[in-house]
Design a protein around this motif. Structure first.
Motif, PDB file in Angstrom:
ATOM      1  N   PRO A 139      32.546  37.128  35.211  1.00 36.64           N
ATOM      2  CA  PRO A 139      32.407  38.564  35.482  1.00 36.64           C
ATOM      3  C   PRO A 139      30.988  39.019  35.819  1.00 36.64           C
ATOM      4  O   PRO A 139      30.818  40.066  36.448  1.00 36.64           O
ATOM      5  CB  PRO A 139      32.887  39.206  34.174  1.00 36.64           C
ATOM      6  CG  PRO A 139      33.820  38.191  33.577  1.00 36.64           C
ATOM      7  CD  PRO A 139      33.226  36.862  33.922  1.00 36.64           C
ATOM      8  N   SER A 140      29.960  38.256  35.410  1.00 40.57           N
ATOM      9  CA  SER A 140      28.586  38.694  35.672  1.00 40.57           C
ATOM     10  C   SER A 140      28.086  38.293  37.055  1.00 40.57           C
ATOM     11  O   SER A 140      26.949  38.617  37.413  1.00 40.57           O
ATOM     12  CB  SER A 140      27.638  38.125  34.606  1.00 40.57           C
ATOM     13  OG  SER A 140      27.539  36.714  34.719  1.00 40.57           O
ATOM     14  N   LEU A 141      28.905  37.609  37.850  1.00 44.73           N
ATOM     15  CA  LEU A 141      28.498  37.175  39.186  1.00 44.73           C
ATOM     16  C   LEU A 141      28.838  38.213  40.241  1.00 44.73           C
ATOM     17  O   LEU A 141      29.907  38.838  40.204  1.00 44.73           O
ATOM     18  CB  LEU A 141      29.171  35.850  39.572  1.00 44.73           C
ATOM     19  CG  LEU A 141      28.334  34.586  39.327  1.00 44.73           C
ATOM     20  CD1 LEU A 141      28.026  34.417  37.859  1.00 44.73           C
ATOM     21  CD2 LEU A 141      29.059  33.353  39.882  1.00 44.73           C
ATOM     22  N   ARG A 142      27.919  38.388  41.185  1.00 46.02           N
ATOM     23  CA  ARG A 142      28.165  39.152  42.409  1.00 46.02           C
ATOM     24  C   ARG A 142      28.023  38.181  43.573  1.00 46.02           C
ATOM     25  O   ARG A 142      27.037  37.446  43.661  1.00 46.02           O
ATOM     26  CB  ARG A 142      27.168  40.300  42.550  1.00 46.02           C
ATOM     27  CG  ARG A 142      27.399  41.159  43.804  1.00 46.02           C
ATOM     28  CD  ARG A 142      26.269  42.150  44.033  1.00 46.02           C
ATOM     29  NE  ARG A 142      26.106  43.086  42.922  1.00 46.02           N
ATOM     30  CZ  ARG A 142      25.181  44.048  42.897  1.00 46.02           C
ATOM     31  NH1 ARG A 142      24.342  44.189  43.920  1.00 46.02           N
ATOM     32  NH2 ARG A 142      25.077  44.847  41.863  1.00 46.02           N
ATOM     33  N   LEU A 143      28.999  38.178  44.474  1.00 45.62           N
ATOM     34  CA  LEU A 143      29.017  37.214  45.570  1.00 45.62           C
ATOM     35  C   LEU A 143      28.483  37.841  46.851  1.00 45.62           C
ATOM     36  O   LEU A 143      28.932  38.915  47.267  1.00 45.62           O
ATOM     37  CB  LEU A 143      30.451  36.708  45.806  1.00 45.62           C
ATOM     38  CG  LEU A 143      31.224  36.240  44.563  1.00 45.62           C
ATOM     39  CD1 LEU A 143      32.575  35.657  44.974  1.00 45.62           C
ATOM     40  CD2 LEU A 143      30.428  35.245  43.745  1.00 45.62           C
ATOM     41  N   TYR A 144      27.536  37.142  47.476  1.00 43.89           N
ATOM     42  CA  TYR A 144      26.971  37.547  48.760  1.00 43.89           C
ATOM     43  C   TYR A 144      27.397  36.506  49.791  1.00 43.89           C
ATOM     44  O   TYR A 144      27.004  35.348  49.702  1.00 43.89           O
ATOM     45  CB  TYR A 144      25.440  37.608  48.687  1.00 43.89           C
ATOM     46  CG  TYR A 144      24.916  38.766  47.881  1.00 43.89           C
ATOM     47  CD1 TYR A 144      24.396  39.889  48.509  1.00 43.89           C
ATOM     48  CD2 TYR A 144      24.942  38.732  46.484  1.00 43.89           C
ATOM     49  CE1 TYR A 144      23.905  40.958  47.762  1.00 43.89           C
ATOM     50  CE2 TYR A 144      24.455  39.794  45.735  1.00 43.89           C
ATOM     51  CZ  TYR A 144      23.945  40.908  46.381  1.00 43.89           C
ATOM     52  OH  TYR A 144      23.468  41.963  45.647  1.00 43.89           O
ATOM     53  N   ARG A 145      28.180  36.934  50.770  1.00 45.80           N
ATOM     54  CA  ARG A 145      28.766  36.006  51.732  1.00 45.80           C
ATOM     55  C   ARG A 145      28.137  36.156  53.117  1.00 45.80           C
ATOM     56  O   ARG A 145      27.829  37.267  53.546  1.00 45.80           O
ATOM     57  CB  ARG A 145      30.277  36.247  51.844  1.00 45.80           C
ATOM     58  CG  ARG A 145      31.033  36.076  50.530  1.00 45.80           C
ATOM     59  CD  ARG A 145      32.508  36.458  50.694  1.00 45.80           C
ATOM     60  NE  ARG A 145      33.233  36.348  49.438  1.00 45.80           N
ATOM     61  CZ  ARG A 145      33.826  35.247  49.005  1.00 45.80           C
ATOM     62  NH1 ARG A 145      33.792  34.151  49.771  1.00 45.80           N
ATOM     63  NH2 ARG A 145      34.456  35.213  47.852  1.00 45.80           N
ATOM     64  N   GLN A 146      28.007  35.028  53.808  1.00 51.12           N
ATOM     65  CA  GLN A 146      27.584  35.098  55.204  1.00 51.12           C
ATOM     66  C   GLN A 146      28.619  35.881  56.009  1.00 51.12           C
ATOM     67  O   GLN A 146      29.819  35.618  55.904  1.00 51.12           O
ATOM     68  CB  GLN A 146      27.477  33.692  55.797  1.00 51.12           C
ATOM     69  CG  GLN A 146      26.302  32.889  55.318  1.00 51.12           C
ATOM     70  CD  GLN A 146      26.251  31.522  56.002  1.00 51.12           C
ATOM     71  OE1 GLN A 146      27.209  31.097  56.649  1.00 51.12           O
ATOM     72  NE2 GLN A 146      25.134  30.838  55.862  1.00 51.12           N
ATOM     73  N   PRO A 147      28.190  36.826  56.836  1.00 47.60           N
ATOM     74  CA  PRO A 147      29.150  37.538  57.688  1.00 47.60           C
ATOM     75  C   PRO A 147      29.685  36.657  58.806  1.00 47.60           C
ATOM     76  O   PRO A 147      30.748  36.920  59.366  1.00 47.60           O
ATOM     77  CB  PRO A 147      28.333  38.708  58.246  1.00 47.60           C
ATOM     78  CG  PRO A 147      26.924  38.211  58.212  1.00 47.60           C
ATOM     79  CD  PRO A 147      26.818  37.337  57.000  1.00 47.60           C
ATOM     80  N   ARG A 148      28.938  35.620  59.139  1.00 45.08           N
ATOM     81  CA  ARG A 148      29.364  34.634  60.132  1.00 45.08           C
ATOM     82  C   ARG A 148      28.670  33.321  59.801  1.00 45.08           C
ATOM     83  O   ARG A 148      27.637  33.308  59.109  1.00 45.08           O
ATOM     84  CB  ARG A 148      29.013  35.106  61.563  1.00 45.08           C
ATOM     85  CG  ARG A 148      27.535  35.257  61.811  1.00 45.08           C
ATOM     86  CD  ARG A 148      27.250  36.049  63.068  1.00 45.08           C
ATOM     87  NE  ARG A 148      27.686  37.431  62.920  1.00 45.08           N
ATOM     88  CZ  ARG A 148      26.983  38.357  62.298  1.00 45.08           C
ATOM     89  NH1 ARG A 148      25.818  38.065  61.740  1.00 45.08           N
ATOM     90  NH2 ARG A 148      27.424  39.582  62.197  1.00 45.08           N
TER      91      ARG A 148
END
Length: 383
Positions: free
Chosen positions: A349-358
């Motif tokens: 629950p303490s994780l925030r995910l940052y994803r590549q848009p491409r």
């Protein structure tokens, strides 16, 4: 041109790791015709170097020139799984199993595709067909594999498998098993960290002498035995450590370079440098911190305000400790547990995910991190 000889030489360079020479050789062969082997091999090379659009085209041309087979469908499934085209991967794997139902690796890979879609009830049993489970040295133990029987009053031996992050992730289940006694084997670097768990901790050596137990199990099999659903994942934190530091932002910019898909998982050196140059950033690399094992790193992480990490064991460690963590994810080669199109995860629950848009766009990920860091003052999040 002697096409067969040119193809042989290109394959030779490919196996030797000379990708530039191999690519030139394959392209020369394809300029003279379209031998299926050259199409497939160049597609494999392009996939490995993340030129996936051309690789997709070549795989399609290759598949059109060879008879449909389980091996062809498996290769296509692997490609689509790497690129995150989960529905296409599922179709390819299911077709492979129609043609050859006994392919254990395909069953396991299909399981991972379903798990990545959150389809746990279907995914866990298929993942149990992974060859490494079927070949594990634990099968030489004198007692049987646990298949989900009640464990009250029983002794369970958990035989280690896979990497540090997997072992940390599965350690959450020790408290859920209900066994009278749990023996947990683990990588030596995790032994001090896991000593806080209600289990006998045994660092995994070349040969483990196991006393009498009722059952053994692999840690990555526990979710299947428990018929785990997203809603029943044991929460975090489930590990703790005495803080050694007084604030700051810990950065773990790269993973293990020997990991097969690390090229996709870890940002390139220039992006790593940007992350380490963020205000208040300190490196969590053991070479920089002097950490001898995960207990040392846990004590450092426990005192930080924030951890920023690529998909490494540090993400699992910080999540297991319940520390605020920003996990930076590639668009390709995505691990099943982070699923798709989410900024959170039921595992931590303490994780925030940052994803590549491409694919390959780490710059956008860093930009998003910089923007969100603007909400911090001296590393402390503001309301």
């Amino acid at each position: 041109m002697d096409v067969d000889e040119a193809l042989r030489l290109a394959v030779e360079r490919h196996r030797a790791g000379d990708l530039a020479a191999a690519e030139a050789g394959y392209r020369a062969v394809l300029a003279a015709g379209e031998p299926p082997g050259a199409l497939r091999n160049l597609a494999v090379l392009l996939e490995a170097t993340e030129r996936t659009d051309e690789a997709r085209s070549l795989y399609g041309r290759w598949a059109a020139r060879v008879p449909e087979s389980a091996a062809v469908c498996q290769t296509l499934g692997n490609f689509h799984r790497f690129t995150g085209e989960l529905e296409a991967a599922e179709r390819a794997y299911r077709r492979a199993l129609e043609l050859d139902p006994g392919l254990r690796q395909v069953q396991a890979d299909l399981g991972l595709v379903l798990l990545a879609q959150g389809r746990y009830a279907e995914g866990w049993p298929l993942y149990e067909q992974r060859p490494r489970r079927l070949r594990t040295a634990a099968r030489r133990l004198s007692f049987p594999e646990w298949m989900g029987e009640p464990l009250a009053g029983k002794r369970l031996f958990v035989w280690s498998e896979q990497g540090y992050g997997d072992q940390i992730m599965m350690a959450r289940f020790v408290r859920q098993l209900g066994a009278a006694h749990v023996t947990l084997t683990c990588a030596p670097g995790l032994a001090r960290l896991f000593a806080q768990l209600p289990a006998e901790i045994v660092p995994l050596a070349d040969e483990v002498q196991a006393s009498a137990h009722d059952y053994w199990v692999l840690p990555m099999s526990i979710p299947a035995k428990l018929e785990l659903q997203a809603a029943t994942i044991p929460g975090a934190p489930y590990l703790a450590a005495r803080p050694r530091t007084g604030g700051g932002i810990g950065v773990m910019a790269r993973g293990n370079p020997t990991y097969a898909w690390d090229r996709s998982r870890s940002p390139p050196p220039a992006i790593q440098a940007e992350l380490l140059a963020l205000p208040g950033a300190i490196s969590l690399e053991p070479a920089d911190t002097g950490a001898a094992d995960f207990q040392d790193t846990a004590e450092l992480v426990a005192g930080l305000d924030l951890v920023i990490t690529s998909d490494t064991s540090v993400a699992h460690l910080a999540g297991a400790l319940g520390r605020p963590t920003w996990l930076l994810l590639s668009d390709h080669g995505l691990d099943w547990r982070w699923m798709r199109d989410r900024t959170d995860t039921p595992w931590y629950p303490s994780l925030r995910l940052y994803r590549q848009p491409r694919a390959g766009d780490w710059a956008a990920v860093v930009a998003a991190v910089r923007s969100d860091l603007a909400q911090f003052t001296n590393g402390v999040p503001q309301d």
